[in-house]
Structure formats: C-alpha cells, structure tokens
Write a protein that holds these residues in place. Sequence first.
Motif, short mmCIF file in Angstrom:
data_model
loop_
_atom_site.label_atom_id
_atom_site.label_comp_id
_atom_site.label_asym_id
_atom_site.label_seq_id
_atom_site.Cartn_x
_atom_site.Cartn_y
_atom_site.Cartn_z
N PHE A 137 0.84 -1.21 0.00
CA PHE A 137 0.00 0.00 0.00
C PHE A 137 0.87 1.26 0.00
N GLU A 138 1.93 1.27 0.84
CA GLU A 138 2.83 2.41 0.86
C GLU A 138 3.51 2.60 -0.49
N ARG A 139 3.97 1.49 -1.10
CA ARG A 139 4.62 1.58 -2.41
C ARG A 139 3.65 2.15 -3.45
N GLU A 140 2.40 1.70 -3.39
CA GLU A 140 1.41 2.20 -4.35
C GLU A 140 1.18 3.70 -4.16
N ILE A 141 1.13 4.14 -2.90
CA ILE A 141 0.94 5.56 -2.63
C ILE A 141 2.12 6.36 -3.19
N ARG A 142 3.37 5.85 -2.96
CA ARG A 142 4.55 6.57 -3.46
C ARG A 142 4.55 6.62 -4.99
N GLU A 143 4.17 5.51 -5.63
CA GLU A 143 4.13 5.49 -7.09
C GLU A 143 3.11 6.48 -7.63
N LYS A 144 1.95 6.54 -6.99
CA LYS A 144 0.92 7.50 -7.43
C LYS A 144 1.41 8.93 -7.25
N ALA A 145 2.12 9.18 -6.14
CA ALA A 145 2.65 10.53 -5.91
C ALA A 145 3.68 10.90 -6.97
N LEU A 146 4.55 9.94 -7.34
CA LEU A 146 5.57 10.20 -8.37
C LEU A 146 4.91 10.43 -9.73
N ILE A 147 3.89 9.64 -10.05
CA ILE A 147 3.19 9.83 -11.32
C ILE A 147 2.55 11.22 -11.38
N ALA A 148 1.91 11.62 -10.26
CA ALA A 148 1.28 12.94 -10.22
C ALA A 148 2.33 14.05 -10.36
N GLU A 149 3.48 13.87 -9.69
CA GLU A 149 4.54 14.88 -9.77
C GLU A 149 5.10 14.96 -11.19
N ASN A 150 5.30 13.81 -11.82
CA ASN A 150 5.80 13.80 -13.20
C ASN A 150 4.83 14.47 -14.16
N GLU A 151 3.55 14.22 -13.96
CA GLU A 151 2.54 14.85 -14.80
C GLU A 151 2.55 16.36 -14.62
N MET A 152 2.70 16.81 -13.38
CA MET A 152 2.75 18.25 -13.10
C MET A 152 3.98 18.88 -13.76
N LEU A 153 5.13 18.18 -13.67
CA LEU A 153 6.36 18.70 -14.30
C LEU A 153 6.23 18.73 -15.82
N ARG A 154 5.56 17.71 -16.37
CA ARG A 154 5.37 17.68 -17.82
C ARG A 154 4.52 18.86 -18.28
N LYS A 155 3.46 19.15 -17.53
CA LYS A 155 2.60 20.29 -17.89
C LYS A 155 3.35 21.60 -17.74
N GLU A 156 4.15 21.71 -16.68
CA GLU A 156 4.93 22.94 -16.48
C GLU A 156 5.96 23.11 -17.59
N ASN A 157 6.58 22.00 -18.00
CA ASN A 157 7.55 22.05 -19.08
C ASN A 157 6.89 22.47 -20.40
N SER A 158 5.70 21.93 -20.65
CA SER A 158 4.97 22.31 -21.87
C SER A 158 4.61 23.79 -21.84
N ARG A 159 4.22 24.28 -20.68
CA ARG A 159 3.86 25.70 -20.58
C ARG A 159 5.07 26.59 -20.83
N LEU A 160 6.23 26.22 -20.23
CA LEU A 160 7.44 27.01 -20.44
C LEU A 160 7.90 26.93 -21.89
N ARG A 161 7.75 25.73 -22.51
CA ARG A 161 8.15 25.59 -23.91
C ARG A 161 7.32 26.50 -24.81
N ALA A 162 6.01 26.59 -24.48
CA ALA A 162 5.13 27.46 -25.26
C ALA A 162 5.54 28.92 -25.11
N ILE A 163 5.89 29.31 -23.88
CA ILE A 163 6.33 30.70 -23.65
C ILE A 163 7.62 30.98 -24.42
#
Length: 216
Positions: A137-163
Amino acid sequence: LVVPEIDGKICGKKFSGKTAMIALNNKINDICLRKYGCSFLTGEPPQKKTVEQLKKEGEAELQQMRDNLSRTSGRIINENEKKVTLPRETYNNLSVKAALYDGRNEKALAETRAVRNAAEAVERKYNNAVSLEYIAFEREIREKALIAENEMLRKENSRLRAIIDTAVSLLESVVRLLKRLRPSETVNKLIKAINKVVVILKGDKTTEKEFESKSR
C-alpha cells in the motif's frame, strides 16, 4: 495496564464513564472473538449494587470459604487416622482407570498444545500478510505521488516551452524588421545579440561561424 487518556489529557472521569466503558468492553469482546473464538461479554445484566453491599457479600463469601476450609481440613485429618483396605481387584481396577485418565489427559494436553501452536502459526502468517499488504500500500501511494509529480512537471515544461516558442517568434520578427532598416554597426550588433538570445532559447548547438552567418 490502562492510562485514562482522553484527547491527549488524563481524565479518569470521562474515561470511566458509561459510554466509554461500553465502547471499551466491545473492543475487548471483538479482540477475544477474533483471537480466541470466545466472547468476553457474558450477556448478563450488570449488578446494580452499592459498594457497601458488594463489600458485605465479599466478606460473607470469604468467611464461608474459611469455614469450608476448616471443616474440610478436620475431615481429612479424621479420615487419615483411619486405615482403608481395598480388595486387590478393586485396587487394580482403580489403578487402570487412573492410568487411562492420565493417558487421556496427556492426549488432551497434547492436542491443546497442537491447536495453540497452529493458532499461533496462523496469527504469525496473518501478521506477515498484513505487513506485506501495508508495504504494498505504501509503495502504491509513493508510485501514485511520483506519477502525479511527473505529470505536473510535464505540464509545467509544456507551458514554459510554449512561452519560449512565443518569445523566439517575437524576437525573430524583430530581427526581420531590423534588417529592413539602413545597415549600421549598431543595428548589426543588435541583430547579432538578438540572434544569440534566440539560439540560447532554442537550445541549438550552433557554432560561432554558423551563428555569424545567421546574423548576416
């Protein structure tokens, strides 16, 4: 051992209240049912007696036990003074019965120990399973947190690339406008500086000579 702690504070009055005691008894009953297969609660109505009544009953019961003990001791002493003779056949039969009883008792004890050991083994397996489930359960929580963080970084990177792409487009437009002006040293330096910024923003691996040709 029980500490009467309520909301981080010691409070015996709240802890020993009727509602709290009912909840505590229910918890103990659940533990007994789960671990030992028997109920802690008897289902009998509670005794509504005063402390004095309980004290008197306890003293009376204690005195009765003392009297019984005294009478039993006297009877044993009197009986020991008498010699009891049994026929050999009766003695042998009693001896056989006693041996059989001892054998059955040992067998029952062995079976009880086996059941207890099996129950302890099951409990250990259950605890191990719970531990593994918690780790998963802890591993699953950590994996979900990493996936969410990666998605956030990807969106931020896309926004900066557009700028950055927008800034590059604007700077290239400025360069084209400057090239239409009368050629001068100042204009050429400005174009060269803007082109350097464009190269940096694009992240191109442009050599100095290529950059000079682009600037011209």
